[in-house]
Scaffold this motif. Structure first.
Motif, PDB file in Angstrom:
ATOM      1  N   GLY A   1     -16.719  48.463  -3.086  1.00  0.00           N
ATOM      2  CA  GLY A   1     -17.379  47.444  -3.892  1.00  0.00           C
ATOM      3  C   GLY A   1     -18.857  47.293  -3.634  1.00  0.00           C
ATOM      4  N   GLY A   2     -19.436  48.164  -2.801  1.00  0.00           N
ATOM      5  CA  GLY A   2     -20.849  48.034  -2.480  1.00  0.00           C
ATOM      6  C   GLY A   2     -21.780  48.803  -3.395  1.00  0.00           C
ATOM      7  N   GLY A   3     -21.204  49.555  -4.326  1.00  0.00           N
ATOM      8  CA  GLY A   3     -22.024  50.304  -5.272  1.00  0.00           C
ATOM      9  C   GLY A   3     -22.758  51.471  -4.657  1.00  0.00           C
ATOM     10  N   ILE A   4     -22.220  52.055  -3.569  1.00  0.00           N
ATOM     11  CA  ILE A   4     -22.949  53.119  -2.876  1.00  0.00           C
ATOM     12  C   ILE A   4     -22.302  54.489  -3.059  1.00  0.00           C
ATOM     13  CG2 ILE A   4     -23.923  51.576  -1.148  1.00  0.00           C
ATOM     14  CD1 ILE A   4     -21.780  52.357   0.764  1.00  0.00           C
ATOM     15  N   ARG A   5     -21.232  54.573  -3.831  1.00  0.00           N
ATOM     16  CA  ARG A   5     -20.604  55.864  -4.070  1.00  0.00           C
ATOM     17  C   ARG A   5     -21.408  56.671  -5.071  1.00  0.00           C
ATOM     18  NH1 ARG A   5     -14.512  55.853  -2.853  1.00  0.00           N
ATOM     19  NH2 ARG A   5     -14.571  54.754  -0.869  1.00  0.00           N
ATOM     20  N   ALA A   6     -21.371  57.984  -4.931  1.00  0.00           N
ATOM     21  CA  ALA A   6     -22.192  58.846  -5.782  1.00  0.00           C
ATOM     22  C   ALA A   6     -21.613  59.023  -7.178  1.00  0.00           C
ATOM     23  CB  ALA A   6     -22.358  60.219  -5.126  1.00  0.00           C
ATOM     24  N   GLY A   7     -20.304  59.062  -7.286  1.00  0.00           N
ATOM     25  CA  GLY A   7     -19.687  59.311  -8.592  1.00  0.00           C
ATOM     26  C   GLY A   7     -18.602  60.355  -8.458  1.00  0.00           C
ATOM     27  N   PRO A   8     -17.613  60.357  -9.357  1.00  0.00           N
ATOM     28  CA  PRO A   8     -16.436  61.214  -9.191  1.00  0.00           C
ATOM     29  C   PRO A   8     -16.715  62.703  -9.190  1.00  0.00           C
ATOM     30  CG  PRO A   8     -16.472  60.185 -11.367  1.00  0.00           C
ATOM     31  CD  PRO A   8     -17.539  59.530 -10.549  1.00  0.00           C
ATOM     32  N   VAL A   9     -17.623  63.181 -10.050  1.00  0.00           N
ATOM     33  CA  VAL A   9     -17.881  64.625 -10.106  1.00  0.00           C
ATOM     34  C   VAL A   9     -18.554  65.096  -8.830  1.00  0.00           C
ATOM     35  CG1 VAL A   9     -19.113  66.456 -11.316  1.00  0.00           C
ATOM     36  CG2 VAL A   9     -17.965  64.663 -12.613  1.00  0.00           C
ATOM     37  N   ALA A  10     -19.593  64.366  -8.404  1.00  0.00           N
ATOM     38  CA  ALA A  10     -20.297  64.747  -7.186  1.00  0.00           C
ATOM     39  C   ALA A  10     -19.363  64.704  -5.985  1.00  0.00           C
ATOM     40  CB  ALA A  10     -21.494  63.819  -6.962  1.00  0.00           C
TER      41      ALA A  10
ATOM     42  N   ALA B   1     -25.067  41.890  -1.828  1.00  0.00           N
ATOM     43  CA  ALA B   1     -25.522  41.579  -3.184  1.00  0.00           C
ATOM     44  C   ALA B   1     -24.769  42.421  -4.211  1.00  0.00           C
ATOM     45  CB  ALA B   1     -27.029  41.826  -3.300  1.00  0.00           C
ATOM     46  N   SER B   2     -24.500  43.676  -3.876  1.00  0.00           N
ATOM     47  CA  SER B   2     -23.759  44.553  -4.781  1.00  0.00           C
ATOM     48  C   SER B   2     -22.337  44.049  -4.984  1.00  0.00           C
ATOM     49  CB  SER B   2     -23.729  45.979  -4.226  1.00  0.00           C
ATOM     50  OG  SER B   2     -25.035  46.506  -4.100  1.00  0.00           O
ATOM     51  N   ARG B   3     -21.706  43.627  -3.894  1.00  0.00           N
ATOM     52  CA  ARG B   3     -20.333  43.112  -4.004  1.00  0.00           C
ATOM     53  C   ARG B   3     -20.297  41.819  -4.812  1.00  0.00           C
ATOM     54  NH1 ARG B   3     -19.065  44.630   2.184  1.00  0.00           N
ATOM     55  NH2 ARG B   3     -18.346  46.765   1.822  1.00  0.00           N
ATOM     56  N   ALA B   4     -21.293  40.964  -4.613  1.00  0.00           N
ATOM     57  CA  ALA B   4     -21.353  39.712  -5.371  1.00  0.00           C
ATOM     58  C   ALA B   4     -21.511  39.994  -6.860  1.00  0.00           C
ATOM     59  CB  ALA B   4     -22.505  38.852  -4.865  1.00  0.00           C
ATOM     60  N   ARG B   5     -22.337  40.984  -7.187  1.00  0.00           N
ATOM     61  CA  ARG B   5     -22.528  41.334  -8.599  1.00  0.00           C
ATOM     62  C   ARG B   5     -21.243  41.890  -9.186  1.00  0.00           C
ATOM     63  NH1 ARG B   5     -26.998  45.562 -11.190  1.00  0.00           N
ATOM     64  NH2 ARG B   5     -26.029  45.687 -13.242  1.00  0.00           N
ATOM     65  N   ARG B   6     -20.566  42.756  -8.448  1.00  0.00           N
ATOM     66  CA  ARG B   6     -19.307  43.304  -8.946  1.00  0.00           C
ATOM     67  C   ARG B   6     -18.280  42.188  -9.166  1.00  0.00           C
ATOM     68  NH1 ARG B   6     -18.412  48.850  -7.759  1.00  0.00           N
ATOM     69  NH2 ARG B   6     -20.370  49.946  -8.154  1.00  0.00           N
ATOM     70  N   ALA B   7     -18.208  41.248  -8.220  1.00  0.00           N
ATOM     71  CA  ALA B   7     -17.251  40.142  -8.344  1.00  0.00           C
ATOM     72  C   ALA B   7     -17.570  39.286  -9.569  1.00  0.00           C
ATOM     73  CB  ALA B   7     -17.272  39.287  -7.085  1.00  0.00           C
TER      74      ALA B   7
ATOM     75  N   GLU C   1     -19.102  40.259 -12.282  1.00  0.00           N
ATOM     76  CA  GLU C   1     -18.781  41.035 -13.477  1.00  0.00           C
ATOM     77  C   GLU C   1     -17.280  41.014 -13.761  1.00  0.00           C
ATOM     78  OE1 GLU C   1     -20.431  44.821 -12.536  1.00  0.00           O
ATOM     79  OE2 GLU C   1     -22.447  44.303 -13.242  1.00  0.00           O
ATOM     80  N   ARG C   2     -16.470  41.102 -12.688  1.00  0.00           N
ATOM     81  CA  ARG C   2     -15.020  41.053 -12.872  1.00  0.00           C
ATOM     82  C   ARG C   2     -14.583  39.686 -13.406  1.00  0.00           C
ATOM     83  NH1 ARG C   2     -14.920  44.031  -7.965  1.00  0.00           N
ATOM     84  NH2 ARG C   2     -14.585  42.107  -6.782  1.00  0.00           N
ATOM     85  N   MET C   3     -15.170  38.616 -12.850  1.00  0.00           N
ATOM     86  CA  MET C   3     -14.819  37.269 -13.297  1.00  0.00           C
ATOM     87  C   MET C   3     -15.212  37.062 -14.754  1.00  0.00           C
ATOM     88  SD  MET C   3     -15.790  34.912  -9.978  1.00  0.00           S
ATOM     89  CE  MET C   3     -15.380  33.407 -10.879  1.00  0.00           C
ATOM     90  N   ALA C   4     -16.376  37.579 -15.140  1.00  0.00           N
ATOM     91  CA  ALA C   4     -16.816  37.446 -16.528  1.00  0.00           C
ATOM     92  C   ALA C   4     -15.895  38.212 -17.467  1.00  0.00           C
ATOM     93  CB  ALA C   4     -18.254  37.951 -16.662  1.00  0.00           C
ATOM     94  N   ALA C   5     -15.472  39.397 -17.038  1.00  0.00           N
ATOM     95  CA  ALA C   5     -14.558  40.191 -17.866  1.00  0.00           C
ATOM     96  C   ALA C   5     -13.213  39.501 -18.015  1.00  0.00           C
ATOM     97  CB  ALA C   5     -14.376  41.571 -17.241  1.00  0.00           C
ATOM     98  N   GLN C   6     -12.718  38.895 -16.931  1.00  0.00           N
ATOM     99  CA  GLN C   6     -11.453  38.171 -16.996  1.00  0.00           C
ATOM    100  C   GLN C   6     -11.559  36.962 -17.926  1.00  0.00           C
ATOM    101  OE1 GLN C   6     -10.590  37.287 -12.903  1.00  0.00           O
ATOM    102  NE2 GLN C   6      -9.955  39.391 -12.434  1.00  0.00           N
ATOM    103  N   ALA C   7     -12.725  36.274 -17.862  1.00  0.00           N
ATOM    104  CA  ALA C   7     -12.928  35.103 -18.721  1.00  0.00           C
ATOM    105  C   ALA C   7     -12.948  35.508 -20.182  1.00  0.00           C
ATOM    106  CB  ALA C   7     -14.233  34.404 -18.343  1.00  0.00           C
TER     107      ALA C   7
END
Length: 285
Positions: free
Chosen positions: A156-165, A265-271, A273-279
Motif C-alpha cells: 500500500g505504499g505505492g513503491i512497487r514498479a509494476g507487474p511487467v517490470a 502519505a501513500s497509504r493514506a491516499r490509497r485508503a 481512494e478506496r473509501m471514496a470508491a466504496q461510497a
C-alpha cells in the motif's frame, strides 16, 4: 502537505534532469554487475537481491525462517530463499555465527559479503542524490535495507514498479536486460548494435538465457529487435519512466530521511481512494 510516492515520482519524471539521471542509473547498475566479482552470481535476479539485502538487515543474526518471512512470495518462494542462502554460504558471503550447535547457529555476513551488500546498496541509494539534499553515507544503507523491506511487506505504499517490470526481474538477468532496454531508449542516438552473444558474455549468462529474456520482453510488448537495434516500445518507455522515477523517489527519500513519512502519505491516499470508491458504489446501489 507530505507528497506520496506517486506524486513525488511524477514530479521527478517531469524534472529536466530526469533523462540524464535515469540513463546514468542504468549505466551504473550495468557496470556494477559487469565489473563486480560475484555480483551476477549472487545478485542475478530480484529474489537474490532481496535475500542479500535482508541478510544485511539481519546481520549478524541471519536465520532461514526470518529471511523467508521477509521475502514476499511473488519475489521468491521459500525454497528459492533457501537456495539463495545456500549459494551465499557456498561462496563464503555468509559464515556460521557463534554457538556450539551447528544446526541452531545463525549465519552472519563475511567481510566480503558485507562489502558486496554495501556496494550494491550505496549504488542503489546514491542514485537519488540529484533529487535529495543529503550526502550519501553507510547509514543510508541500513535505512534502505530496513525501511524499504518492511514497507514492501506491508504494501500500500505505492513503491512497487509494476507487474511487467516485476515479472521480468524475477528471471536471471531480467533486470539487467530491462535496464539495457531503458538505457537505449533514453539515449536513442547510441550507435552500438545489440549483441545477444556480447550481452551474455558481459554478464556471464548463456546466449539461450538472453534469447529467452528478449522473447519475454517482446511478448510483453516492451521491446523490438531488428537489424541489431534493440529498442523499447512506447509502452516500455512509459512503464520504464514510472519504474525508474519511483526508484529514484525511493532513493531520494531514504537519503533525506523522509521515506517513512512518504510511505505513510501513500497509504493514506490509497485508503482515501478506496473509501471514496466504496461510497460511490454504495450511493449507486
Amino acid at each position: 502537505m507530505v507528497e506520496d510516492f506517486a506524486s513525488l515520482a511524477a514530479r521527478i519524471a517531469a524534472d529536466a534532469r530526469f533523462g540524464r539521471v535515469a540513463a546514468r542509473l542504468c549505466d551504473d547498475v550495468l557496470s556494477f554487475y559487469a565489473t563486480t566479482p560475484g555480483a551476477m552470481r549472487l545478485l542475478g535476479d530480484q529474489g537474490q537481491m532481496r535475500v542479500l539485502v535482508i541478510c544485511y538487515h539481519l546481520h549478524p543474526d541471519i536465520r532461514l525462517a526470518a529471511v523467508q518471512k521477509l521475502t514476499p512470495a511473488e519475489v521468491a518462494s521459500p525454497n528459492r530463499v533457501a537456495a539463495a542462502l545456500k549459494l551465499l554460504t557456498g561462496q563464503q558471503a555468509l559464515l556460521p555465527g557463534e554457538g556450539t550447535d551447528r544446526r541452531a547457529r545463525p549465519l552472519r555476513l563475511s567481510p566480503g559479503g558485507q562489502a558486496l551488500a554495501e556496494a550494491f546498496l550505496m549504488m542503489m541509494v546514491g542514485a537519488g542524490a540529484p533529487f535529495a539534499g543529503a550526502r550519501l553515507s553507510r547509514d543510508h544503507c541500513r535505512a534502505y535495507a530496513s525501511d524499504y523491506l518492511l514497507a514492501t511487506l506491508a504494501g500500500g505504499g505505492g513503491i512497487r514498479a509494476g507487474p511487467v517490470a516485476e515479472r521480468t526481474q524475477t528471471l536471471k538477468g531480467g533486470a539487467l536486460l530491462s535496464l539495457e532496454l531503458m538505457r537505449r531508449g533514453l539515449d536513442p542516438d547510441d550507435p552500438t548494435p545489440f549483441s545477444r552473444k556480447g550481452f551474455a558474455a558481459r554478464f556471464g549468462m548463456s546466449r539461450a538465457q538472453v534469447i529467452a529474456l528478449l522473447a519475454a520482453l517482446e511478448e510483453a510488448g516492451w521491446a523490438t529487435l531488428a537489424d541489431g537495434r534493440l529498442q523499447p516500445t512506447p509502452l516500455a518507455m512509459e512503464g520504464g519512466r514510472v519504474w525508474l522515477s519511483r526508484f529514484l523517489a525511493i532513493s531520494a527519500t531514504v537519503l533525506d530521511g523522509r521515506f517513512g513519512e512518504v510511505v505513510a502519505a501513500s497509504r493514506a491516499r490509497r485508503a482515501a481512494e478506496r473509501m471514496a470508491a466504496q461510497a460511490r458504489t454504495t450511493s449507486a446501489g
